[in-house]
Design a protein around this motif. Structure first.
Motif, PDB file in Angstrom:
ATOM      1  N   TYR A 174     110.270 -59.622   7.201  1.00 24.04           N
ATOM      2  CA  TYR A 174     109.463 -58.891   7.822  1.00 24.04           C
ATOM      3  C   TYR A 174     110.420 -57.684   7.969  1.00 24.04           C
ATOM      4  O   TYR A 174     110.188 -57.101   9.358  1.00 24.04           O
ATOM      5  N   ASN A 175     110.925 -56.945   7.197  1.00 25.62           N
ATOM      6  CA  ASN A 175     111.959 -55.900   7.448  1.00 25.62           C
ATOM      7  C   ASN A 175     111.340 -54.676   7.915  1.00 25.62           C
ATOM      8  O   ASN A 175     110.204 -54.267   7.737  1.00 25.62           O
ATOM      9  N   PRO A 176     111.898 -54.155   9.138  1.00 24.45           N
ATOM     10  CA  PRO A 176     111.032 -52.962   9.733  1.00 24.45           C
ATOM     11  C   PRO A 176     111.295 -51.734   9.383  1.00 24.45           C
ATOM     12  O   PRO A 176     110.678 -50.693   9.672  1.00 24.45           O
ATOM     13  N   TRP A 177     112.181 -51.655   8.286  1.00 26.38           N
ATOM     14  CA  TRP A 177     112.367 -50.259   7.743  1.00 26.38           C
ATOM     15  C   TRP A 177     111.606 -49.961   6.654  1.00 26.38           C
ATOM     16  O   TRP A 177     111.300 -50.754   5.618  1.00 26.38           O
ATOM     17  N   PRO A 178     110.747 -48.880   6.196  1.00 24.09           N
ATOM     18  CA  PRO A 178     109.654 -48.832   5.349  1.00 24.09           C
ATOM     19  C   PRO A 178     110.303 -48.783   4.177  1.00 24.09           C
ATOM     20  O   PRO A 178     111.312 -48.012   4.038  1.00 24.09           O
ATOM     21  N   GLY A 179     109.913 -49.250   3.062  1.00 22.74           N
ATOM     22  CA  GLY A 179     110.155 -49.213   1.924  1.00 22.74           C
ATOM     23  C   GLY A 179     111.157 -50.408   1.290  1.00 22.74           C
ATOM     24  O   GLY A 179     111.531 -50.414   0.325  1.00 22.74           O
ATOM     25  N   VAL A 180     111.649 -51.095   2.463  1.00 24.61           N
ATOM     26  CA  VAL A 180     112.582 -51.974   2.199  1.00 24.61           C
ATOM     27  C   VAL A 180     111.917 -53.172   1.510  1.00 24.61           C
ATOM     28  O   VAL A 180     112.514 -53.798   0.528  1.00 24.61           O
ATOM     29  N   MET A 181     110.744 -53.692   2.127  1.00 25.18           N
ATOM     30  CA  MET A 181     110.300 -54.610   1.693  1.00 25.18           C
ATOM     31  C   MET A 181     108.636 -54.558   1.374  1.00 25.18           C
ATOM     32  O   MET A 181     107.939 -54.061   2.225  1.00 25.18           O
ATOM     33  N   GLU A 182     108.268 -54.506   0.193  1.00 20.82           N
ATOM     34  CA  GLU A 182     106.943 -54.056  -0.217  1.00 20.82           C
ATOM     35  C   GLU A 182     105.804 -54.832   0.555  1.00 20.82           C
ATOM     36  O   GLU A 182     105.143 -53.900   0.812  1.00 20.82           O
ATOM     37  N   ASN A 183     106.143 -55.906   0.699  1.00 20.43           N
ATOM     38  CA  ASN A 183     104.875 -56.441   1.587  1.00 20.43           C
ATOM     39  C   ASN A 183     104.977 -56.467   3.018  1.00 20.43           C
ATOM     40  O   ASN A 183     104.015 -57.133   3.602  1.00 20.43           O
ATOM     41  N   ALA A 184     105.909 -55.825   3.447  1.00 22.23           N
ATOM     42  CA  ALA A 184     105.996 -56.061   4.994  1.00 22.23           C
ATOM     43  C   ALA A 184     105.189 -55.010   5.526  1.00 22.23           C
ATOM     44  O   ALA A 184     105.001 -53.811   4.868  1.00 22.23           O
ATOM     45  N   PRO A 185     104.741 -55.029   6.823  1.00 20.41           N
ATOM     46  CA  PRO A 185     103.596 -53.896   7.462  1.00 20.41           C
ATOM     47  C   PRO A 185     104.574 -52.438   7.364  1.00 20.41           C
ATOM     48  O   PRO A 185     103.905 -51.314   7.261  1.00 20.41           O
ATOM     49  N   ALA A 186     105.830 -52.538   7.505  1.00 19.59           N
ATOM     50  CA  ALA A 186     106.604 -51.361   7.690  1.00 19.59           C
ATOM     51  C   ALA A 186     106.346 -50.420   6.204  1.00 19.59           C
ATOM     52  O   ALA A 186     106.317 -49.172   6.273  1.00 19.59           O
ATOM     53  N   SER A 187     106.030 -51.269   5.242  1.00 19.74           N
ATOM     54  CA  SER A 187     105.814 -50.371   3.916  1.00 19.74           C
ATOM     55  C   SER A 187     104.448 -49.944   3.762  1.00 19.74           C
ATOM     56  O   SER A 187     103.989 -49.131   2.754  1.00 19.74           O
ATOM     57  N   ARG A 188     103.472 -50.286   4.664  1.00 20.52           N
ATOM     58  CA  ARG A 188     102.062 -49.799   4.770  1.00 20.52           C
ATOM     59  C   ARG A 188     101.767 -49.052   6.157  1.00 20.52           C
ATOM     60  O   ARG A 188     100.781 -49.352   6.914  1.00 20.52           O
ATOM     61  N   GLU A 189     102.725 -48.258   6.637  1.00 17.93           N
ATOM     62  CA  GLU A 189     102.534 -47.337   7.881  1.00 17.93           C
ATOM     63  C   GLU A 189     102.291 -48.386   8.973  1.00 17.93           C
ATOM     64  O   GLU A 189     101.641 -48.020   9.981  1.00 17.93           O
ATOM     65  N   TYR A 190     102.939 -49.614   8.871  1.00 21.53           N
ATOM     66  CA  TYR A 190     102.863 -50.624  10.256  1.00 21.53           C
ATOM     67  C   TYR A 190     101.440 -50.904  10.346  1.00 21.53           C
ATOM     68  O   TYR A 190     100.966 -51.461  11.459  1.00 21.53           O
ATOM     69  N   GLU A 191     100.584 -50.922   9.429  1.00 23.69           N
ATOM     70  CA  GLU A 191      99.129 -51.339   9.637  1.00 23.69           C
ATOM     71  C   GLU A 191      99.289 -52.972   9.175  1.00 23.69           C
ATOM     72  O   GLU A 191      99.767 -53.516   8.617  1.00 23.69           O
ATOM     73  N   GLY A 192      98.231 -53.510   9.879  1.00 23.49           N
ATOM     74  CA  GLY A 192      98.064 -54.985   9.870  1.00 23.49           C
ATOM     75  C   GLY A 192      99.070 -55.613  10.694  1.00 23.49           C
ATOM     76  O   GLY A 192     100.172 -54.994  11.280  1.00 23.49           O
ATOM     77  N   GLY A 193      99.301 -56.995  10.275  1.00 19.27           N
ATOM     78  CA  GLY A 193     100.325 -57.552  10.866  1.00 19.27           C
ATOM     79  C   GLY A 193     100.066 -58.167  12.209  1.00 19.27           C
ATOM     80  O   GLY A 193      99.025 -58.354  12.793  1.00 19.27           O
ATOM     81  N   PHE A 194     101.091 -58.071  13.387  1.00 19.80           N
ATOM     82  CA  PHE A 194     100.888 -58.371  14.538  1.00 19.80           C
ATOM     83  C   PHE A 194     100.913 -57.135  15.666  1.00 19.80           C
ATOM     84  O   PHE A 194     102.098 -56.583  15.529  1.00 19.80           O
ATOM     85  N   MET A 195      99.914 -56.801  16.281  1.00 27.79           N
ATOM     86  CA  MET A 195     100.030 -55.577  17.167  1.00 27.79           C
ATOM     87  C   MET A 195     101.074 -55.711  18.101  1.00 27.79           C
ATOM     88  O   MET A 195     101.209 -56.651  18.859  1.00 27.79           O
ATOM     89  N   SER A 196     101.817 -54.376  18.340  1.00 29.23           N
ATOM     90  CA  SER A 196     102.783 -54.183  19.474  1.00 29.23           C
ATOM     91  C   SER A 196     102.129 -54.731  20.592  1.00 29.23           C
ATOM     92  O   SER A 196     102.804 -54.964  21.631  1.00 29.23           O
ATOM     93  N   ALA A 197     100.902 -54.040  20.994  1.00 28.34           N
ATOM     94  CA  ALA A 197     100.313 -54.716  22.316  1.00 28.34           C
ATOM     95  C   ALA A 197     100.205 -56.187  22.466  1.00 28.34           C
ATOM     96  O   ALA A 197     100.310 -56.366  23.679  1.00 28.34           O
ATOM     97  N   LEU A 198     100.101 -56.868  21.538  1.00 30.41           N
ATOM     98  CA  LEU A 198     100.097 -58.396  21.737  1.00 30.41           C
ATOM     99  C   LEU A 198     101.407 -58.752  22.058  1.00 30.41           C
ATOM    100  O   LEU A 198     101.625 -59.726  22.763  1.00 30.41           O
ATOM    101  N   MET A 199     102.380 -58.110  21.399  1.00 33.57           N
ATOM    102  CA  MET A 199     103.756 -58.657  21.653  1.00 33.57           C
ATOM    103  C   MET A 199     104.263 -58.317  23.101  1.00 33.57           C
ATOM    104  O   MET A 199     104.830 -59.026  23.837  1.00 33.57           O
TER     105      MET A 199
END
Ligand code: NAD
Length: 294
Positions: free
Chosen positions: A219-244
């Protein structure tokens, strides 16, 4: 245990209910939003007019609501739902709420001869859709064994965390740790990149070294490091910051009750509040990277 009343058909509840239908359970569903009921009905559920209506004749009641006050106001008090649930019914309360709120519902349920488990989940909307959620269960172990087939229709790992409220305690501890690991990973990546390192190279070095953790694994937070992580799609989807932020608030409430010092959790909550103020409430929680990159 065939007839289930399912209350709360939101992001998590809707796919969980769909998996129960696929497993052959009979569902009577209720949500405050009519379109959520209609979707479940199209999948084979029957519609209830109210929560009270839904629990009539149910063997099991499952609720998946936003927060503590929704759960307390649904179940407790003279007009609460527990007064309308038959003794012997099994209540599986799956929302993420304060352990003290869960214990209140446990207490009142027990007084009425209703068996209850607090059973918050981990795995997000993807896990809910795939039927691979982790359930962290608090309450009587014998009751958990009765409920196990129902949990198994929605999840893969079912843990008995301990007595009443223990599922919620496990959930807040896990999410506090997750937030701290994610923030630490984001902070280190920003430091390395500012000092000339390639984020992919640094991520791989840390992943295979003593700093290795879940964020670096999947779940790498840096854009482009992991193709399938939310960081690589503008942080869309996944687990919302508001819920965290909500879960970190619950961790602080829990620490207040037990008198624990939780400096990392408290700082993590402050950082997530900052992130929310910057407009990332609905973005994935790995967008905490943004705090270190600007
Ligand atoms: P959501 O807001 O999408 O869904 C909640 C649903 O409950 C809504 O449809 C709402 O209309 C309904 N509701 C509220 N009060 C009700 C009532 N009295 N009777 C019937 N329905 C009622 O929330 P969600 O994302 O599905 O999350 C549900 C719970 O699961 C929360 O406690 C959340 O913290 C937890 N959780 C969420 C995720 C996630 O990734 N979304 C992951 C793990 C745990």
């Amino acid at each position: 245990m065939k007839q289930i009343a399912f209350l709360g058909l939101g992001h998590m509840g809707a796919p969980m209910a769909a998996n129960l239908l696929k497993a052959g359970y009979l569902l009577r569903v209720f949500d405050l939003v009519q379109s959520a009921i209609d979707t479940a009905v199209a999948q084979g559920a029957s519609a209830a007019r109210s929560a009270r209506d839904a629990v009539q004749g149910a063997d099991v009641v499952i609720s998946m609501l936003p927060a503590s006050h929704h759960v307390e106001s649904l179940y407790l008090g003279d007009e609460g739902l527990l007064a309308h649930i038959a003794p012997g019914t099994l209540v599986l309360e799956c929302s993420t709420i304060a352990p003290v709120s869960a214990r209140k519902v446990h207490h009142d349920a027990a007084e009425r001869g209703i068996e209850m488990l607090d059973a918050p989940v981990s795995g997000g909307t993807a896990g809910a859709a795939a039927g691979t959620l982790t359930f962290m269960v608090g309450g009587d172990e014998a009751v958990l064994e009765k409920a196990r087939p129902v949990f198994e229709a929605m999840g893969r790992n079912i843990f008995h965390a301990g007595g009443d409220g223990a599922g919620q305690v496990a959930k807040v501890c896990n999410n506090q740790l997750l937030a701290v690991l994610m923030i630490g990973t984001a902070e280190s990546l920003a430091l390395g990149v500012a000092n000339g390192l390639d984020p992919k190279v640094l991520s791989e070095i840390m992943r295979r070294s003593s700093g290795g953790n879940w964020a670096l694994e999947v779940y790498n937070p840096w854009p482009g490091v992991m193709e399938n992580a939310p960081a690589s799609r503008e942080y869309e989807g996944g687990f919302m910051s508001a819920l965290m932020a909500k879960d970190l608030g619950l961790a602080q409430e829990t620490a207040q009750v037990s008198g624990n010092s939780t400096p990392m959790g408290s700082l993590a909550l402050s950082l997530y509040r900052m992130l929310l103020k910057q407009g990332f409430a609905e973005k994935d929680f790995s967008s905490v990277q943004k705090l270190f990159n600007s």
